[in-house]
Every structure is written in structure tokens, then in C-alpha cells.
Design a protein around this motif. Structure first.
Motif, short mmCIF file in Angstrom:
data_model
loop_
_atom_site.label_atom_id
_atom_site.label_comp_id
_atom_site.label_asym_id
_atom_site.label_seq_id
_atom_site.Cartn_x
_atom_site.Cartn_y
_atom_site.Cartn_z
N VAL A 231 0.86 -1.18 0.00
CA VAL A 231 0.00 0.00 0.00
C VAL A 231 0.90 1.23 0.00
CG1 VAL A 231 -1.84 1.23 1.20
CG2 VAL A 231 -1.76 -1.26 1.28
N ARG A 232 0.63 2.11 -0.94
CA ARG A 232 1.53 3.27 -1.10
C ARG A 232 0.74 4.47 -1.59
NH1 ARG A 232 4.82 0.21 -6.02
NH2 ARG A 232 3.16 -1.26 -6.37
N ASP A 233 1.41 5.61 -1.61
CA ASP A 233 0.72 6.85 -1.94
C ASP A 233 0.47 7.02 -3.43
OD1 ASP A 233 0.12 8.13 0.49
OD2 ASP A 233 2.22 8.65 0.79
N ARG A 234 1.22 6.31 -4.27
CA ARG A 234 0.87 6.33 -5.69
C ARG A 234 1.02 4.91 -6.23
NH1 ARG A 234 5.89 10.06 -7.98
NH2 ARG A 234 7.53 8.76 -7.11
N ALA A 235 0.58 4.71 -7.47
CA ALA A 235 0.40 3.35 -7.95
C ALA A 235 1.72 2.61 -8.18
CB ALA A 235 -0.41 3.37 -9.24
N SER A 236 2.80 3.36 -8.42
CA SER A 236 4.07 2.72 -8.69
C SER A 236 5.19 3.68 -8.29
CB SER A 236 4.17 2.40 -10.19
OG SER A 236 5.41 1.80 -10.49
N TYR A 237 6.40 3.15 -8.19
CA TYR A 237 7.56 3.96 -7.87
C TYR A 237 7.31 4.79 -6.59
CZ TYR A 237 11.67 6.93 -8.43
OH TYR A 237 12.83 7.59 -8.22
N ALA A 238 6.93 4.09 -5.55
CA ALA A 238 6.77 4.73 -4.24
C ALA A 238 7.11 3.68 -3.19
CB ALA A 238 5.35 5.23 -4.05
N PHE A 239 7.69 4.14 -2.11
CA PHE A 239 7.96 3.23 -1.00
C PHE A 239 6.64 2.82 -0.36
CE2 PHE A 239 11.94 5.76 -1.18
CZ PHE A 239 12.83 4.72 -1.40
N LEU A 241 3.87 2.44 2.33
CA LEU A 241 3.41 2.93 3.63
C LEU A 241 3.34 1.72 4.55
CD1 LEU A 241 0.63 5.33 2.37
CD2 LEU A 241 2.72 6.00 3.55
N GLU B 624 -6.83 3.28 -1.00
CA GLU B 624 -6.10 3.72 -2.19
C GLU B 624 -7.08 4.32 -3.21
OE1 GLU B 624 -2.13 1.16 -2.78
OE2 GLU B 624 -3.97 -0.02 -2.86
N ARG B 626 -7.79 5.66 -6.97
CA ARG B 626 -7.37 5.60 -8.36
C ARG B 626 -8.32 6.42 -9.21
NH1 ARG B 626 -3.40 4.35 -6.23
NH2 ARG B 626 -2.47 2.29 -6.04
N PHE B 662 -1.56 14.26 -4.91
CA PHE B 662 -0.16 13.93 -4.64
C PHE B 662 0.69 15.05 -4.06
CE2 PHE B 662 -1.52 11.00 -8.02
CZ PHE B 662 -1.30 9.81 -7.36
N ALA B 680 11.84 11.29 -5.18
CA ALA B 680 11.39 10.02 -4.61
C ALA B 680 10.30 10.28 -3.57
CB ALA B 680 12.55 9.26 -3.98
N HIS B 683 5.87 13.56 -4.43
CA HIS B 683 5.18 12.73 -5.41
C HIS B 683 4.45 13.53 -6.47
CE1 HIS B 683 4.87 8.76 -2.91
NE2 HIS B 683 6.10 9.09 -3.24
N VAL B 686 2.71 8.89 -11.50
CA VAL B 686 3.41 8.09 -12.50
C VAL B 686 2.35 7.65 -13.51
CG1 VAL B 686 5.22 7.36 -10.93
CG2 VAL B 686 3.15 5.99 -11.11
N ALA B 688 1.07 4.91 -14.16
CA ALA B 688 0.08 3.98 -13.62
C ALA B 688 -1.01 4.70 -12.83
CB ALA B 688 0.78 2.95 -12.73
N ASP B 689 -0.78 5.95 -12.47
CA ASP B 689 -1.79 6.70 -11.73
C ASP B 689 -2.81 7.37 -12.64
OD1 ASP B 689 -0.97 6.53 -8.90
OD2 ASP B 689 0.88 7.42 -9.65
N LEU B 744 -4.67 8.53 1.06
CA LEU B 744 -5.48 7.39 1.48
C LEU B 744 -5.84 7.44 2.96
CD1 LEU B 744 -3.56 5.06 3.05
CD2 LEU B 744 -2.66 4.86 0.76
#
Lengths: 328, 748
Positions: A231-239, A241, B624, B626, B662, B680, B683, B686, B688-689, B744
Motif C-alpha cells: 500500500v503506497r501513496d501512488r500506484a508505482s515507484y513509491a515506497f 506505507l 487507495e 485511483r 499527490f 522520490a 510525489h 506516474v 500507472a496513476d 489514502l
């Protein structure tokens, strides 16, 4: 970044000999080390490039497990047929991490050694960081700590381990195979990363003169009853949570064996043993899952900005258990 | 601008303008041949690195530079102790947007964390970087204000005022409120953000005697020239600024910031070219960002939905050294037909870097607040949110009473609503679930004012039959090169490949800042004017040319089409333009300029509009969020290039998603540093979002605004999206979130 000497190791022996020198770091994919050096967080005097060492094989072991060379790139490991078939949990965890570009560079050994995530650790303008300067204090405790630990933190440090791969390896009871001029040893994954305690400057129990040569996976006990949920703050490329790796063995409708490990919540990949105990011997149903996910977060101590992670961790464990056990 | 006196150029019959032409500079960019500021390498070039303060408010008591000075390769360490004194202590050119209050090492005062306090120059970038880390600063801390919540309790009215007043009212607000049967009174907030274009700020400064040459990544070459000249106290004509390519600007490169002047100062001192490129973390502070806002909105309406009063009071943060206002109340001043209203803009000063224009200043943040308030009102009235907007549709600007140059917002609403399927929406919150997901549909209105400013251009017909057209404008990646090439080709009657457009150089005719979505509407008419003049010149020469087949015809009987000179009466009388020009042997030159028509501006209000419908899908258990699809329709006047226009709008919508879900620069409470000053942890979405983006246009030229019928399109895309998404989240969850970004943890 500070000036440094660069040597390329031609053999494992040469690499470990070099590691006996002070202020020497190994360079593999460089996806974390170079960032740390650019930020003056790591200032090694010498870099030993180990990329030419013969440590990029993935080989089945005699007992049905797998031996993964330390230099195997994350992409190659995630997409290896054997890994996808026998250790889908590991494959999924790897693919949940970073970006394709980073996974193409990052290695297994480097992934294990990536430094903990903390804004304040990564910015040398903050004088207070016990990890960078032991005894200087912790800017994160009073600072912005939405991404920080809810388990196992100490007054000295609240940073989190950022790895996805390590969370899966912990669930799979992996070992880290290390070499030094003094000899070889195998470190169980559970003992590899450390809690901060009063020595947060040390992320792992790997000694300074030791080189990771590989990771050993025992035969998988879980088959397809596994799940990695991030579970993360964006869909990809995020560490993460919160991330959860789950492995279940169900015999005659009851959970015979279970692993529940969490990422993004502690200074090390976090094993939720209480959740595992709440599962074993019980039928895998919603009641058991609720009890296990409640148990997973007992003892969590949130900080000012990350209280939401406790409930999020509980919900993520529950979802992951349902996914792994195919419980509606 | 209504300069439609040229009958040779028939509006509405364009062949090249409007076409989805590929970017003329696309090949250069994808092959790496396009040179950006930091890629200009000069003999003896050396490398500068900015050293920044690590405290928010202080006097520098000691700056130990000895280690740095002794470091290998170091050529200069410039600090307040050895920097040359500048006229008015470096503040001679404060004239926003071009000139801002800079930190130019003129004193020991630190006003924000991240303020430039030294510049280290070395023979290589690596050595300069290493040396920069060896500078030790000692400070005497001063009181600092870092908490917006406490600073906003004592806000002030902006000292500097742009075009728009900081306070407005129309009708009688109190009476309007009293007449209302339903009221909404709520506070909305948006966070501090930073632009972060792909290409960070970069400057190469080089002196040749007393002549300064700057390669700079900027949205305003003329602005950099005048700011640098005045700040250094040198004549304007001693500075040339070159900026052929810009890797994104979004507002942060609209002003001249400290590093540009510091590079010039270091270069002058060393008598060597100096390159200064900001590192990514340096993009969070000394070069502006979007200010935090707190927006208080009051709406009153009758039961039938008719608005009777609107109030929008905004407090945004600024720095301690300069006032910058995020005009979030702007949409309330113009969007809905409401007879009574009041708006105000106030500032709260913090010890942070001065904020600045960031894509759709005011309108991005303001449409979020206003459109969420309208949604709240719709729910309070039990009227469909789209219907509520139609019932309050403004046919004239409510505050000024001016009619619009052109407005097709109603068509936008209808078109987008139909394509989105809005009629199928069940208005009850949490009513549209799909398995474990909550589905929400929301609407927001997009709007951005149409601006233009005086601009000039030069057009040259070369003997080979090709044309060179020039203007000192900029292309930030928006497509200005391509669009101007299209306008020139259309006006000159040349195929596209026979026109070369040059920009980004102060030695070219001047053009305004590439900001405020006004490049097309400002430079386009200037290019058109120059090219029309050149075309007439060519025709005049041709009809006098003994050997020309069009010899002796009147100018009106001659046209140029696809590079061929021909008679309109007898198409057999024709000749390749290149043949005629080749015979002539020398180039033909014409200049042109254009300026907004002040009378028209007084009479009409000019704005672009759009309707944005968004769908969110929220995991009930994990929170989450989307965004599977966004459907939007825009009224932006004529599109000059269908492809680059689509890119502008899609990119703007993506940033709208970013604004909603974000972006957030987190200020450390103790130190005033931006905690997440890297890509990093800061935010943006990306791939995918981003789900499906279905963008359409109402293609109605606004010929009252410009002869080309085009209004700007650079900024409107980000507007309305935040409101649409926030409203969709409410519809999905029943939770009204009034603070961006929506993450979230706010929805579970």
C-alpha cells in the motif's frame, strides 16, 4: 560527493581483502550508494566495484531450494522462471519495488543493504541524526514522521527499512551467505537487519569486512498460497506505507504453517509472529483472519504523523491473508 | 487584438494552422541535438555550485571558507564578505514578474532556509560540489515564523498589486446572504508545492569585455536581460540572453532568480565562463513554488439554486522579503452569475523562499475551492451539481458586468457530460460500488483568463524560397516553435518545411514572458503581422519583375500557395517562389508587431472555459484512490495545432490529478526546510496513476480576442480537476475532504 579511490575487484578474495581497509564500500548496482554519496551521507574513501565477480547465477540447491548470487539484478530475479514458479511471493515483492530502471540495476546484495528511509537521515543539513552522527539526536521524532516506524523504534531512531524484497525473503526463511577474509557464515534473514536500539548507525549485522555473496532460499513450504500486498501513496515507484508478505500452508482446512511479515513499519522487515500464532491450527476463515490481523498490530507505537499506519497495517494484513488463502 | 485588416488572409480557410502537426523541434529533442542551457560549453568554462543556508532566520556570524578554498580545483568562493556591492544592494531591478527580490550575497542576513549564502567555483563540477560541502556557516539565530496557522492570524494585504486588485466587491453581499435560503460556509486548503520541471534551472554566464552573454533556462529572455542589467548596473545592450530550448518551466522560470545573477557575478570576477546548474533539492526554495492557501468561501442561494451571494477570502503564504499573491479568489470574480459578492486576498509571511507563479496561479487552487463549495451547495439543495452550474450560468462577468469575447461553457458541460455518462449518476454518496471499490463521479469547472501583451517578429524571405521567422519568445516544451512555424507558413503561402522559426534570444524582436498562457495570443499575431507584410512585399516585387509570369497584375490578383507564386485570375501564370527569389538574389525582410486592443479589453472579458468530469475508484478497506478516467471538454478558441493543444490539456489534467492527490512540499516545523525535497518523496503521478483522459474541444474561434481566434491553452488544463476529483471522492465515500492533497489516510 567527496573524492574517492576506485578499485575493481577481480575475485571474491580480492574483494574481501579490500574490505579489510577502513572506509571502504562495495559498489554493485549503485542505486542507493551513489545517492548516499551524492548527499554526503556516505563518504567512503574507497569504492570496490564488485560488478565483475561471478555472483550472478540463480542455481537450484540439492534440497530443492535456491541459491541466488548477490549480483543478480532485481529484474532478472523477479522474472526468472524458477522463481516465478516456486517463489511467486519473491517475484511479486521485487516487482512491487522501485521502477523498472532501478530494478534493472539494483542487485540482491544491494537491496539487502539499502539504508533506512528517513527524510532527516538523507539531508545532512539536519545536525540531529543518530544514524549519521551517533549521539546527535533524532530530528524525525519531533519532525514530520508520516513515513516512519510504528514497531521496534527506539528513542534514538524511528526510520524504516524500505525494501520490498527483504519482506518476502523474511517470509521465506531465507539466509544471507557472507564471506570475509576471516571465513564464511550464513545469517538467517531474521537476524540480518537490526532494530535501531541505541546503535541506529548500524542497519544490519553484516560486519564491515564482510561481503554478501548470495541468498539461500529453503524449499518453499507455501506453494501458491502466498501474497505480497503493498500500500503506497501512488500506484508505482513509491515506497510502501505498509506492505505485507503472507505465506500459508493449509492442511485439512486448518492453517498448518504461516508467515506474516511487514514492510514500511520498522527499522527492519517486521515479522508479525503474534499474527502467525493466531493463524496456526485454526480454520482459515474471516474470524481467524480478523484475529490474526488484530494481533499483527498489537504493540504498535505510532508517532505524531503516522497513527494511520496502525489501522492500515491491520487492514493490509487482513487483505493479504484473504488474498493468500483465497478467502472471500 | 482585432487587427483583421488583411484581406489576403482569409480567416476560416486555414490549411496549416490548426493541423495536428508534429513538433518541428521533435527530432532535435529525441536525438539529443537540441541544446539546453547547461549544454553550452565554452572555452575555459568552470563550474559553480550554490551553497545554501541551513537555518530559516539568522545573521551569519562566521563563514569559514578556508577548507573550501584549499580544495582541489577551486577557483573562487564568493560570499557576502567578498561579493561586489551591487546598486541598491541588489534590489535595483525588483519588478515582478521578471525581477524579484534576490539573495545576492549583499549582507549577512538569512531570511529562509535554503537561501544562497555562497557560490563555489571550481574547474570541475565534482570538485566544486565537494568544496561546497566544506563551507562552515555559523549563525546567530533570529526569530522565525514557520507556522502558517499562526502567521495567518495576522495577515496583511499585498504590498505589490498586479493587474487584479486584492479586494473586490459587487452588489451587496450582506443583503445577498440574507436573501439566501441555503448557505455554505467552509474553509478549503491547498499545500505548498514546487514546480520541478525535468530540466532544473541552469545558467552559463560569459563576459567578453563588458558584454555579458547568458545561456539561461528561462521563460522570459527579455526579463532576464533587463533584470540582470539593472541588478548589475550595466546598460541593457551589454547583456544578451539566449535560451533556445527549455525543459519545462511552469512558472518557476518566469522570473530571474538569484543563481542567474550570481553566475554572472562569479564569471565577471573570474573572467571565465561559469556554469551554474541547480541540483534537484535546490528546486525547493530559492526559485519559487506554489504558496499554501487557506480559502474561506461563503455561498448563499435560493431553494431553486439561484446564487444570491458569494464570498471568497484567501490567505496565502509569502516570504519575509517579498509579497507574492496566489489569486485563488479569481474564479469567484468571474465564473457564476451572482449579483452580490466579495473577495479578498491576504498574505501570511513565513521564513521561506518567495513563492511564485505555478501553472494556473490562483485558478488551479481557486477552482478547487469554489467548485467543491458549489458541489456542497448542490448537495445542500438536492440539485444535480451540473444543473446548479447551468442555473447560475454567467453570460457576462458578474463582477465587472462585461460581456465575454466568446464563451461556450454551456456546450462544454453538455458535451463532456454526455461523453462521461453523467445522466446515469446516482447522486447519493456511496451509492456506486463495485465489489470492494467505492466509485465516485464528480464535476469541476475549468477556467483561465485570456491574456496577451505586445510582441514583435521579423520575417525574412531567403533567395532559396525558404523563410526565416524570428521572435524573442520562448518554447518551454509547449510547442511554440511548431505553432509559430504553422502561422508563418500559412501566412506566407509556404509549405511547413520551408519555414524556420527562431526564438529564445534577446537579439531578436522582443516578446513577453511565456507565462499566463499568452504566447500564442501575443506572438502569434506579431508573426502573422510580419509574415503578412513580407508576403505583400514579395508580391509587390513579383508584379514588377520583368521575367515574372505575374508581372503587371495587381497585388490582389496574386497569391502564394504552397511555395508557388500565381495569379488568382489565371492559374497558368505561375512560378516557383524559389525561382523568382533566386533571380532576385537578395533576401526580403519585413517586421511586424501586435498589441492588445485596449478598447476591446475595456469592453470585453476574455476567458477560456472547460468542464471536467472525473471518476475515482477507492479501495474501501485500504483507501487507495485511483482515477480510471477523466472526461473534459474545453472552449479555448481556435486551436492552432490540434496535437500540441491536446498535449497541453492532457498534461494540465495530469497536473490537476497531481494537485488533487499527490503534491505537497512538507515544511519542517523546526527548521523551515522542505522535508521531501527530492523526486522520490515529492510525489507527482506516474503513468500507472493516470487512467483514460478523454479530451475534446469546442472549436469556436474567438475572433474578438485575436485575429487568429486563439486564446491560450497552457494553463487551463490543471484547473477544475482538483474540484472534480474532490467531489468524486465525496460522492464515492460520503466524506467531504477540504484539504489537498487527498491521501489514502483521509478516506479510510
Amino acid at each position: 560527493m567527496q573524492a574517492f579511490d576506485y578499485v575493481r575487484a577481480r575475485s571474491i578474495d580480492e574483494a574481501v581483502l579490500n574490505l579489510r581497509e577502513p572506509s571502504t564500500r562495495c559498489l554493485a548496482g549503485g542505486t542507493n550508494l551513489l545517492d548516499l554519496m551524492k548527499g554526503d551521507i556516505e563518504t567512503p574513501v574507497r569504492i570496490v566495484d564488485i560488478n565483475r565477480l561471478p555472483l550472478n547465477e540463480i542455481v537450484p540447491t540439492a534440497d530443492g531450494g535456491l541459491r541466488i548470487g548477490a549480483l543478480v539484478r532485481n529484474s532478472d530475479l523477479a522474472n526468472h522462471r524458477y522463481v516465478r514458479e516456486r517463489y511467486p511471493l519473491l517475484s511479486r515483492a521485487l516487482l512491487a519495488g522501485a521502477s523498472p530502471q532501478l530494478r534493472n540495476m539494483a542487485t540482491v546484495g544491494g537491496n539487502l543493504l539499502q539504508r533506512t528511509r528517513c527524510y532527516y537521515f538523507y539531508d545532512t543539513a539536519y545536525a540531529a541524526c543518530n544514524k549519521r552522527r551517533p549521539g546527535s539526536g533524532c530530528a524525525a521524532r519531533e519532525g514530520y514522521n508520516r513515513i516512519h516506524a510504528i514497531f521496534g523504534a527506539s528513542p534514538q531512531c524511528v526510520a524504516t527499512n524500505p525494501s520490498d524484497m527483504s519482506v518476502a525473503l523474511l517470509a521465506l526463511d531465507a539466509f544471507v551467505d557472507v564471506r570475509s577474509a576471516r571465513g564464511s557464515r550464513r545469517i538467517p534473514l531474521t537476524d540480518f537487519h537490526r532494530l535501531p536500539g541505541s546503535t541506529p548507525e548500524r542497519d544490519t549485522n553484516l560486519d564491515r569486512d564482510e561481503l554478501i555473496v548470495g541468498v539461500i532460499l529453503p524449499p518453499s513450504r507455501f506453494g501458491g498460497r502466498v501474497d505480497y500486498l503493498k500500500v503506497r501513496d501512488r500506484a508505482s515507484y513509491a515506497f510502501a506505507l505498509v506492505s505485507v508478505a503472507t505465506g500459508l500452508r493449509v492442511v485439512d482446512g486448518r492453517v498448518a504453517d504461516a508467515r506474516v511479515t511487514l514492510g514500511g513499519v520498522a527499522h527492519k522487515p517486521w515479522r508479525a509472529e503474534a499474527a502467525e500464532r493466531a493463524l496456526i491450527g485454526r480454520p482459515l476463515n474471516n474470524e481467524t483472519i480478523a484475529a490474526a490481523s488484530d494481533a499483527a498490530v498489537v504493540g504498535a507505537i505510532p508517532l505524531r504523523d503516522n497513527a494511520f499506519k496502525v489501522d492500515l497495517a491491520r487492514r493490509t494484513v487482513a487483505r493479504s491473508l484473504r488474498n493468500a488463502g483465497a478467502v472471500a | 487584438m482585432n487587427d483583421n485588416n488583411d484581406d489576403s488572409f482569409n480567416e476560416g480557410t486555414y490549411k496549416i494552422i490548426g493541423q495536428p502537426i508534429d513538433r518541428t523541434d521533435g527530432r532535435l529533442k529525441v536525438t539529443g541535438a537540441a541544446r539546453y542551457a547547461a549544454e553550452f560549453t565554452l572555452p575555459r568554462l568552470c563550474h559553480a555550485v550554490l551553497v545554501q543556508s541551513t537555518v530559516p532566520s539568522a545573521r551569519i556570524t562566521r563563514l569559514d571558507t578556508r577548507d573550501a578554498e584549499r580544495s582541489p580545483g577551486v577557483l573562487l568562493v564568493l560570499t557576502h564578505l567578498n561579493a561586489p556591492a551591487l546598486p541598491q544592494r541588489g534590489r535595483a531591478a525588483v519588478n515582478p514578474p521578471a525581477g524579484r527580490v534576490m539573495s545576492l550575497l549583499q549582507d549577512d542576513v538569512v531570511n529562509y532556509n535554503g537561501q544562497p549564502i555562497a557560490v563555489v567555483v571550481a574547474d570541475t563540477f565534482e570538485r566544486a560540489t565537494a568544496a561546497a560541502s566544506r563551507i562552515q556557516a555559523m549563525y546567530t539565530p533570529q526569530t522565525s515564523t514557520l507556522d502558517f496557522a499562526s502567521a495567518k492570524r495576522a495577515p496583511h494585504a499585498p504590498a505589490t498589486q498586479g493587474r487584479a486588485p486584492s479586494e473586490t466587491s459587487w452588489g451587496d453581499f450582506a443583503a445577498g446572504v440574507a436573501a439566501g435560503e441555503v448557505k455554505i460556509d467552509a474553509v478549503y486548503t491547498t499545500p505548498m508545492e514546487h514546480h520541478n520541471p525535468m530540466e532544473p534551472h541552469a545558467t552559463v554566464a560569459s563576459w567578453d569585455g563588458d558584454q555579458l552573454l547568458l545561456y539561461d533556462s528561462t521563460q522570459y529572455v527579455s526579463g532576464v536581460r533587463s533584470t540582470v542589467a539593472k541588478t548589475l548596473g550595466i546598460p541593457l545592450d551589454k547583456v544578451r540572453v539566449v535560451s533556445p530550448f527549455v525543459g519545462g518551466g511552469f512558472g518557476c522560470k518566469g522570473s530571474t532568480w538569484s543563481h542567474v545573477v550570481l553566475a554572472a557575478m562569479a564569471s565577471r570576477k573570474l573572467q571565465r565562463p561559469v556554469k551554474l546548474v541547480l541540483a534537484r533539492p535546490q528546486m525547493f526554495g530559492p526559485v519559487g513554488g506554489r504558496p499554501q492557501t487557506e480559502q474561506h468561501i461563503v455561498l448563499a442561494a435560493r431553494r431553486d439554486g439561484t446564487l444570491t451571494a458569494m464570498r471568497h477570502d484567501v490567505i496565502s503564504h509569502t516570504s519575509q522579503i517579498e509579497d507574492f499573491t496566489e489569486p485563488s479568489s479569481a474564479p469567484t470574480r468571474m465564473l457564476y452569475a451572482c449579483p452580490n459578492g466579495a473577495t479578498s486576498q491576504r498574505l501570511a509571511s513565513l521564513n521561506v523562499g518567495t513563492p511564485t507563479f505555478q501553472r494556473a496561479p490562483g485558478l488551479s487552487t481557486g477552482t478547487f475551492a469554489l467548485e467543491v463549495a458549489m458541489d456542497e451547495l448542490a448537495y445542500a439543495l438536492a440539485i444535480d451539481p451540473l444543473e446548479l452550474r447551468l442555473r447560475n450560468y454567467a453570460d457576462a462577468e458578474p463582477q465587472s458586468g462585461k460581456p465575454f469575447t466568446s464563451k461556450y461553457l454551456r456546450d462544454c458541460y453538455r458535451d463532456a457530460a454526455t461523453r462521461f455518462g453523467w445522466a446515469r449518476r446516482n447522486p447519493a454518496p456511496r451509492s456506486m460500488q463495485s465489489g470492494r471499490y467505492l466509485i465516485g463521479w464528480g464535476l469541476g469547472t475549468a477556467t483561465f483568463p485570456a491574456h496577451s501583451q505586445p510582441a514583435a517578429a521579423l520575417a525574412t524571405m531567403l533567395p532559396d524560397g525558404s523563410a526565416l521567422v524570428q521572435s524573442g519568445t520562448q518554447d518551454l516544451g509547449t510547442g511554440a516553435y511548431t505553432v509559430m512555424t504553422q502561422i508563418a507558413a500559412e501566412a506566407l503561402g509556404l509549405p511547413l518545411e520551408k519555414v524556420r522559426f527562431e526564438l529564445g534570444d534577446t537579439s531578436l524582436p522582443p516578446a513577453p514572458v511565456s507565462g499566463g498562457s499568452m504566447t500564442s495570443a501575443s506572438v502569434g499575431p506579431a508573426v502573422l503581422s510580419a509574415c503578412n507584410a513580407l508576403r505583400q512585399k514579395v508580391i509587390m516585387q513579383a508584379i514588377r519583375d520583368e521575367r515574372s509570369p505575374v508581372k503587371g497584375l495587381t497585388p490582389a490578383q496574386v497569391t502564394i500557395d504552397n511555395g508557388v507564386l500565381m495569379s488568382t485570375v489565371d492559374p497558368q501564370r505561375r512560378e516557383e517562389l524559389a525561382a523568382f527569389l533566386g533571380r532576385r538574389g537578395s533576401p526580403l525582410v519585413a517586421s511586424g508587431d501586435a498589441a492588445p486592443d485596449a478598447e476591446e479589453e475595456k469592453r470585453y472579458a476574455a476567458h477560456s472555459f472547460g468542464a471536467v468530469f472525473a471518476e475515482v475508484r477507492i479501495d474501501q478497506e485500504l483507501g487507495e484512490i485511483r482515477v480510471p478516467r477523466i472526461v473534459a471538454t474545453y472552449d479555448v478558441g481556435r486551436r492552432l495545432n490540434a496535437k500540441t493543444a491536446m498535449s497541453q490539456l492532457r498534461g494540465g489534467i495530469v497536473w490537476g490529478v497531481s494537485l488533487a492527490l499527490f503534491e505537497h512540499s512538507v515544511l519542517d516545523r523546526q527548521t523551515g526546510r522542505i522535508v521531501n525535497s527530492n523526486l522520490a518523496e515529492y510525489h507527482v503521478p506516474v503513468n500507472a496513476d493516470i487512467g483514460r483522459l478523454e479530451v475534446a474541444f469546442i472549436d469556436e474561434p474567438d475572433n474578438r480576442f485575436t485575429a487568429l481566434g486563439a486564446r491560450g491553452i497552457g494553463e487551463i488544463g490543471i484547473t477544475g480537476v482538483g474540484g472534480a476529483l474532490c467531489n468524486a471522492v465525496y460522492h464515492a465515500t460520503g466524506r467531504r475532504i477540504r484539504d489537498l492533497p487527498i491521501t489514502l489516510d483521509q478516506v479510510v
